[in-house]
Every structure is written in C-alpha cells, then in structure tokens.
Design an enzyme around this catalytic site. Sequence first.
Site, PDB file in Angstrom:
ATOM      1  CG  HIS A  78      10.414 -37.350  -5.570  1.00  0.00           C
ATOM      2  ND1 HIS A  78       9.446 -36.470  -5.132  1.00  0.00           N
ATOM      3  CD2 HIS A  78      11.249 -36.622  -6.352  1.00  0.00           C
ATOM      4  CE1 HIS A  78       9.685 -35.265  -5.638  1.00  0.00           C
ATOM      5  NE2 HIS A  78      10.781 -35.322  -6.373  1.00  0.00           N
ATOM      6  CG  HIS A  80      15.158 -33.138  -7.895  1.00  0.00           C
ATOM      7  ND1 HIS A  80      14.254 -32.845  -8.883  1.00  0.00           N
ATOM      8  CD2 HIS A  80      16.324 -32.565  -8.266  1.00  0.00           C
ATOM      9  CE1 HIS A  80      14.865 -32.109  -9.815  1.00  0.00           C
ATOM     10  NE2 HIS A  80      16.123 -31.940  -9.454  1.00  0.00           N
TER      11      HIS A  80
END
Length: 110
Positions: A78, A80
Amino acid sequence: AAEGKRIYAVTDGTITRQYFDQPGSLSGNGIRLTRDDGTYFFYAHFSRFAEGIAIGVPVKAGQLVGYVGSTGNSSTPHLHFEVHPGGGAAVNPTPVVRAVDACSNTSPRR
C-alpha cells in the site's frame, strides 16, 4: 494497491528527505516531497524508488517517484501518504487527492 504499481508526485517540489528500508524502519522506503511554501507530502512503503529520485532532486506534478510496496512496518502492499501544510502537523489528505481527481484519474500528467 497492487505491488509495483506506479506512484506519482502530487505537486511540483523538491525531494527533501529519503527514507530507506532497514531493520526497525517504520516507513521503509519513502520520500518527503516539499513545495516552496514549506508544505510537504510524505510517501512510505515503496518497493523501490523511481530512477533519479534522491534528496535535492526537483520533481514535477505527475512525475514517477516510486512503486507500491510493503517495506518497513507494513504487512501488505500500500501507499502511506500524508500532507503537512506549511510543514506542520499532518491533515486528512482526502481533500487534496480529490481536488486533483486522483481517485479516478488513471493517466499520469505529462
């Protein structure tokens, strides 16, 4: 996001900090992209950096800066992403992302 997906600069600015994946690292591979007004954007957990990304390098909005990964304190791929207006505390990045239509835009700016 899928591992290896491209990550682009949200604004024109300069790479003012680069983070590297190492034991105990929370962010893993990441960058701080800073605008002239002091606002900075923090990106973390890259699998790798785009070619030429380093401290002091100027970038343009839409320029490739890295690739989605799960480095640092992450168990799944992912991105951030944080926004720090004027260099202060982080704020909710959703309005910033929505303002440039990044939630539905699938083509990088040139």
